[in-house]
Design an enzyme around this catalytic site. Structure first.
Site, PDB file in Angstrom:
ATOM      1  N   HIS A 127       0.831  -1.214   0.000  1.00  0.00           N
ATOM      2  CA  HIS A 127       0.000   0.000   0.000  1.00  0.00           C
ATOM      3  C   HIS A 127       0.863   1.261   0.000  1.00  0.00           C
ATOM      4  CE1 HIS A 127      -2.741  -2.944   2.157  1.00  0.00           C
ATOM      5  NE2 HIS A 127      -3.500  -2.544   1.151  1.00  0.00           N
ATOM      6  N   GLN A 157     -17.663  -7.638  -1.038  1.00  0.00           N
ATOM      7  CA  GLN A 157     -16.716  -8.429  -1.830  1.00  0.00           C
ATOM      8  C   GLN A 157     -16.286  -9.719  -1.141  1.00  0.00           C
ATOM      9  OE1 GLN A 157     -13.930  -4.928  -1.806  1.00  0.00           O
ATOM     10  NE2 GLN A 157     -12.362  -6.493  -1.877  1.00  0.00           N
TER      11      GLN A 157
HETATM   12  O1  PAF Z   1      -7.734  -4.229  -3.221  1.00  0.00           O
HETATM   13  C1  PAF Z   1      -8.423  -3.905  -2.232  1.00  0.00           C
HETATM   14  O2  PAF Z   1      -7.926  -3.661  -1.125  1.00  0.00           O
HETATM   15  C2  PAF Z   1      -9.938  -3.812  -2.387  1.00  0.00           C
HETATM   16  O3  PAF Z   1     -10.402  -4.783  -3.266  1.00  0.00           O
HETATM   17  C3  PAF Z   1     -10.426  -2.424  -2.788  1.00  0.00           C
HETATM   18  C4  PAF Z   1      -9.936  -2.040  -4.169  1.00  0.00           C
HETATM   19  C5  PAF Z   1      -9.966  -1.391  -1.775  1.00  0.00           C
HETATM   20  C6  PAF Z   1     -11.955  -2.400  -2.830  1.00  0.00           C
HETATM   21  O4  PAF Z   1     -12.507  -2.693  -1.582  1.00  0.00           O
END
Ligand code: PAF
Length: 287
Positions: free
Chosen positions: A37, A61
């Site tokens: 990140h 998700q």
């Molecule tokens: O890659 C991630 O951390 C997630 O899939 C995202 C893009 C933040 C969407 O919740």
């Protein structure tokens, strides 16, 4: 750094950033921040953007059997990381802020989202596309940074931007790896030391596949077998898939034909309770 949880406050700070003459760099995350990140954040900061990070664990998700309840969360540490990496705005919304009328109809995803990861986790990409669309509606014109570790996600998001015509430029950043090759992922936090060591097989297996292409192998089935054999013989991982696709179109390839064709090898495998994914890019050489 300003920390906000409401859409209104977030949009106010974004407009202040724009008024100061800067473009917006947006890094959407689910928290448990690591160097994968921070490399996205650093790219945005280096490009002189007013940098906004969101932390929102998006329930849409995750399927019912997945790890939503145990998904790693470390908000205090994440705040400190964001401060150290010169983030301007940290947006940590509640579910009510993101989905004020309850879970919306899932966003459409193209064919790209239905194979490999999409086949193994059918509700995953519709959930990702839904939250990313909502976040892009909130943020507006910006550059958004995504990690190539989630290569198929980048493709799904690019597709979403085109279909919905969001004024967002997607910047895909390289995967960050440990010295043993293991791709950094928040889910690595679930692994024991032995499983972490075991999981480094993924990058070794991908590299064996890539080298085999560079040495002239053109048959996808042979490549998949070669890669699977490395995972099976060198680890206790429970392999889900090995996929070989055209990097641009994400079309599965049976035979690698064209010189200069950009190929992606993708892999998913379970180690204990953690399902990990990884991928590598290769350019088909002259033979
Ligand atoms: O890659 C991630 O951390 C997630 O899939 C995202 C893009 C933040 C969407 O919740």
């Amino acid at each position: 750094m300003e920390i906000v949880s409401s859409v209104k406050d977030f949009q106010f700070l974004l407009s202040e950033g724009r008024n100061s003459g800067k473009e917006i760099g947006f890094v959407p995350t689910m928290g448990a921040l690591h160097e994968g990140h921070t490399s996205l954040i650093d790219t945005s900061v280096k490009q002189k953007k007013s940098t906004a990070v969101s932390i929102f664990i998006n329930p849409l998700q995750f399927s019912a059997e997945e790890d939503l309840d145990n998904y790693p969360s470390s908000l205090e540490k994440d705040e400190e990381i964001c401060i150290n990496h010169k983030v301007d705005i940290l947006f940590c919304p509640t579910q009510k802020e993101i989905y004020p009328n309850g879970p919306p109809e899932p966003e459409e995803i193209g064919e790209i989202g239905t194979i490999l990861e999409g086949k193994s986790r059918p509700s995953h990409f519709p959930g990702v596309a839904t939250v990313v669309a909502r976040l892009f509606e909130i943020v507006g014109k910006s550059c958004a940074y995504f990690g190539e570790k989630d290569f198929q996600q980048v493709k799904v998001v690019n597709d979403l931007v085109k279909r919905r015509q969001f004024p967002v430029e997607i910047v895909a950043c390289p995967t960050i790896r440990q010295v043993d090759g293991l791709a950094l992922s928040s889910r690595n936090a679930y692994l024991t030391q032995d499983q972490l060591t075991d999981a480094s097989v993924l990058y070794r297996a991908l590299t064996v596949g890539a080298e085999s292409i560079l040495n002239g192998e053109k048959n996808s089935e042979n490549l998949k077998k070669l890669i699977s054999d490395v995972v099976k013989s060198e680890s206790k991982g429970d392999l889900d898939y090995v996929g070989i696709v055209d990097s641009e179109t994400f079309t599965p390839l049976n035979l690698l034909n064209d010189l200069g064709e950009q190929v992606r090898i993708l892999i998913a495998c379970k180690f204990g309770n953690a399902r990990l994914i990884d991928n590598i890019g290769v350019v088909v050489p002259e033979t």
